[in-house]
Design a protein around this motif. Structure first.
Motif, PDB file in Angstrom:
ATOM      1  N   SER A 158       0.829  -1.211   0.000  1.00  0.00           N
ATOM      2  CA  SER A 158       0.000   0.000   0.000  1.00  0.00           C
ATOM      3  C   SER A 158       0.862   1.259   0.000  1.00  0.00           C
ATOM      4  N   ASP A 159       2.169   1.094  -0.177  1.00  0.00           N
ATOM      5  CA  ASP A 159       3.114   2.218  -0.141  1.00  0.00           C
ATOM      6  C   ASP A 159       3.302   2.771  -1.547  1.00  0.00           C
ATOM      7  N   SER A 160       2.513   3.781  -1.894  1.00  0.00           N
ATOM      8  CA  SER A 160       2.564   4.335  -3.251  1.00  0.00           C
ATOM      9  C   SER A 160       3.915   4.974  -3.560  1.00  0.00           C
ATOM     10  N   PHE A 161       4.586   5.505  -2.531  1.00  0.00           N
ATOM     11  CA  PHE A 161       5.847   6.204  -2.752  1.00  0.00           C
ATOM     12  C   PHE A 161       7.037   5.244  -2.795  1.00  0.00           C
ATOM     13  N   GLY A 162       6.901   4.078  -2.193  1.00  0.00           N
ATOM     14  CA  GLY A 162       7.973   3.099  -2.212  1.00  0.00           C
ATOM     15  C   GLY A 162       9.065   3.340  -1.198  1.00  0.00           C
ATOM     16  N   ARG A 163       8.928   4.399  -0.374  1.00  0.00           N
ATOM     17  CA  ARG A 163       9.992   4.746   0.577  1.00  0.00           C
ATOM     18  C   ARG A 163      10.295   3.592   1.518  1.00  0.00           C
ATOM     19  N   PHE A 164       9.268   2.933   2.020  1.00  0.00           N
ATOM     20  CA  PHE A 164       9.491   1.847   2.975  1.00  0.00           C
ATOM     21  C   PHE A 164       9.358   0.472   2.323  1.00  0.00           C
ATOM     22  N   SER A 165       8.477   0.342   1.342  1.00  0.00           N
ATOM     23  CA  SER A 165       8.259  -0.977   0.751  1.00  0.00           C
ATOM     24  C   SER A 165       9.414  -1.416  -0.150  1.00  0.00           C
ATOM     25  N   MET A 166      10.128  -0.476  -0.802  1.00  0.00           N
ATOM     26  CA  MET A 166      11.174  -0.885  -1.731  1.00  0.00           C
ATOM     27  C   MET A 166      12.352  -1.578  -1.032  1.00  0.00           C
ATOM     28  N   PRO A 167      12.868  -1.051   0.102  1.00  0.00           N
ATOM     29  CA  PRO A 167      13.919  -1.823   0.788  1.00  0.00           C
ATOM     30  C   PRO A 167      13.420  -3.189   1.254  1.00  0.00           C
ATOM     31  N   VAL A 168      12.167  -3.251   1.715  1.00  0.00           N
ATOM     32  CA  VAL A 168      11.591  -4.543   2.113  1.00  0.00           C
ATOM     33  C   VAL A 168      11.543  -5.468   0.901  1.00  0.00           C
ATOM     34  N   MET A 169      11.102  -4.925  -0.237  1.00  0.00           N
ATOM     35  CA  MET A 169      11.007  -5.698  -1.471  1.00  0.00           C
ATOM     36  C   MET A 169      12.381  -6.229  -1.896  1.00  0.00           C
ATOM     37  N   GLU A 170      13.408  -5.382  -1.783  1.00  0.00           N
ATOM     38  CA  GLU A 170      14.753  -5.814  -2.154  1.00  0.00           C
ATOM     39  C   GLU A 170      15.200  -6.990  -1.293  1.00  0.00           C
ATOM     40  N   GLY A 171      14.885  -6.935   0.012  1.00  0.00           N
ATOM     41  CA  GLY A 171      15.241  -8.039   0.888  1.00  0.00           C
ATOM     42  C   GLY A 171      14.490  -9.305   0.551  1.00  0.00           C
ATOM     43  N   ILE A 172      13.210  -9.169   0.234  1.00  0.00           N
ATOM     44  CA  ILE A 172      12.403 -10.327  -0.159  1.00  0.00           C
ATOM     45  C   ILE A 172      13.005 -10.980  -1.399  1.00  0.00           C
ATOM     46  N   GLU A 173      13.372 -10.147  -2.395  1.00  0.00           N
ATOM     47  CA  GLU A 173      13.926 -10.690  -3.635  1.00  0.00           C
ATOM     48  C   GLU A 173      15.307 -11.305  -3.425  1.00  0.00           C
ATOM     49  N   ASP A 174      16.076 -10.789  -2.459  1.00  0.00           N
ATOM     50  CA  ASP A 174      17.368 -11.406  -2.142  1.00  0.00           C
ATOM     51  C   ASP A 174      17.185 -12.882  -1.816  1.00  0.00           C
ATOM     52  N   VAL A 175      16.171 -13.162  -1.004  1.00  0.00           N
ATOM     53  CA  VAL A 175      15.933 -14.533  -0.545  1.00  0.00           C
ATOM     54  C   VAL A 175      15.217 -15.356  -1.609  1.00  0.00           C
ATOM     55  N   LEU A 176      14.136 -14.821  -2.170  1.00  0.00           N
ATOM     56  CA  LEU A 176      13.342 -15.589  -3.124  1.00  0.00           C
ATOM     57  C   LEU A 176      14.089 -15.795  -4.438  1.00  0.00           C
TER      58      LEU A 176
END
Length: 365
Positions: A75-93
């Motif tokens: 729900s983070d339209s700006f990506g400020r907080f979700s993008m680092p989380v997303m990068e970590g998720i993709e590191d693992v997946l």
């Protein structure tokens, strides 16, 4: 065929014909199934490469009961907080050879439902939910699906009487506030104030609670705690400095020698206002921010000491938790959300030796 028609994509039938085998043999060779001679497998694979054949991933998922894909709903339209989380998720997946579908729900329940339906239709193996704030939100409505779900930088509202909830990974905002305040006290600061966001946000309440807890343990020579709530903005940072140093509040107490800000955006406004008052940072007033947002922390003068929520590491742990659930681990976590430690990145605004290059010991896990 008309010359303007798009070229026909090769099928498994075309591969089988080119390799001189049956369709069933071609399928087994490409999916690593059955006991085929190595020469047969090589012939089929060579035919597939020559034809530029790409298997139907959805059909493959039906055979192996896994699509090797995961959905992320934010729900983070700006990506400020979700993008680092997303990068970590993709590191693992990514290391687990799973692809990620990113969906932006933009705080719209209808849009979120549309994304859920699309992800279920694609037979994703699991979903990670993230957002721009940590306040509780409703659980995803998956209907009858028992799909594994992990919440990262957001959490599920706990229904009354329910003792279990899905995994919810959050930064330890109480610990972050306590750590920042303790650091200021260790630099010899005794008159502190906390300038933060609206009290309705859980993060603001927890960071303020950490600030107050550190002062309670700091000694008898400390000035009374002062917490000022306002918007998450530079404007509020400037207004709060005016109140503390030249407004009515300043007449009731000595001006602070240390300011802990609930966000880096607030801290930037604070630094500007202090400079306009000709107060030196950190000599006259030490300043600590929150978020470690490099757009602010590294661009301010002096550079800003700030609490880092380790969001990429949080994303890694969320991704690993989802893989565990997909692999048959426990589907529920008792005891509510899991709060992961923050770390203080020391730069020049607090007067302590700089440690901004120090690696996060958890970043390699």
């Amino acid at each position: 065929m008309d010359e303007h028609d798009p070229p026909k994509l090769p099928t498994i039938r075309d591969v089988a014909l080119a390799a001189g085998v049956s369709i069933g043999t071609a399928s087994k060779a490409l999916n690593g199934q059955g006991q085929l001679r190595p020469a047969t497998v090589s012939r089929v694979q060579a035919a597939a490469r020559q034809l530029d054949f790409r298997p139907n991933s959805l059909a493959q998922s039906l055979h192996r009961a896994s699509s090797l894909t995961v959905g992320v709903i934010s729900s983070d339209s700006f990506g400020r907080f979700s993008m680092p989380v997303m990068e970590g998720i993709e590191d693992v997946l990514g290391s687990a050879q799973r692809s990620v579908f990113m969906c932006n729900a933009a705080d719209d329940p209808a849009r979120e439902k549309m994304h859920i339906d699309a992800l279920l239709a694609r037979r994703v193996d699991g979903i990670v939910v993230t957002g721009r704030r940590t306040d509780p939100r409703p659980a995803l409505d998956l209907g009858r699906s028992a799909l594994p779900v992990v919440y990262a930088y957001t959490q599920v509202a706990q229904p009354h009487g329910q003792t279990f909830s899905p995994p919810c990974l959050l930064p330890d905002d109480f610990g972050g506030g306590e750590q920042a305040t303790r650091h200021l006290l260790e630099q010899g600061r005794r008159r502190t104030a906390h300038i933060t966001g609206p009290q309705k946000f859980e993060a603001a309440r927890l960071r303020a609670a950490g600030y107050l807890a550190a002062l309670e343990q700091g000694g008898d020579d400390l000035a009374p705690a002062r917490v000022l709530n306002g918007a998450w903005s530079e404007t509020w940072g400037r207004e709060a400095v005016g109140e503390l140093f030249s407004g009515p509040a300043s007449a009731r107490a000595s001006p602070p020698d240390a300011l802990f800000c609930g966000s880096d955006q607030i801290a930037r406004g604070v630094l500007e206002a202090l400079r306009e008052l000709r107060l030196r940072v950190p000599e006259d007033v030490a300043v600590v921010g929150y978020d470690n947002w490099d757009v602010f922390a590294e661009a301010t003068r002096p550079t800003l000491t700030s609490v880092d929520m380790n969001l990429r590491d949080l994303g890694r742990q969320a991704g690993q938790r989802l893989l565990d659930l997909i692999g048959g681990g426990p589907g529920r976590d008792p005891g509510g959300p899991l709060r992961l430690p923050c770390r203080l990145v020391v730069r020049h605004s607090c007067g302590a030796p700089v440690n901004e290059e120090a690696p996060d010991p958890r970043s390699s896990t």
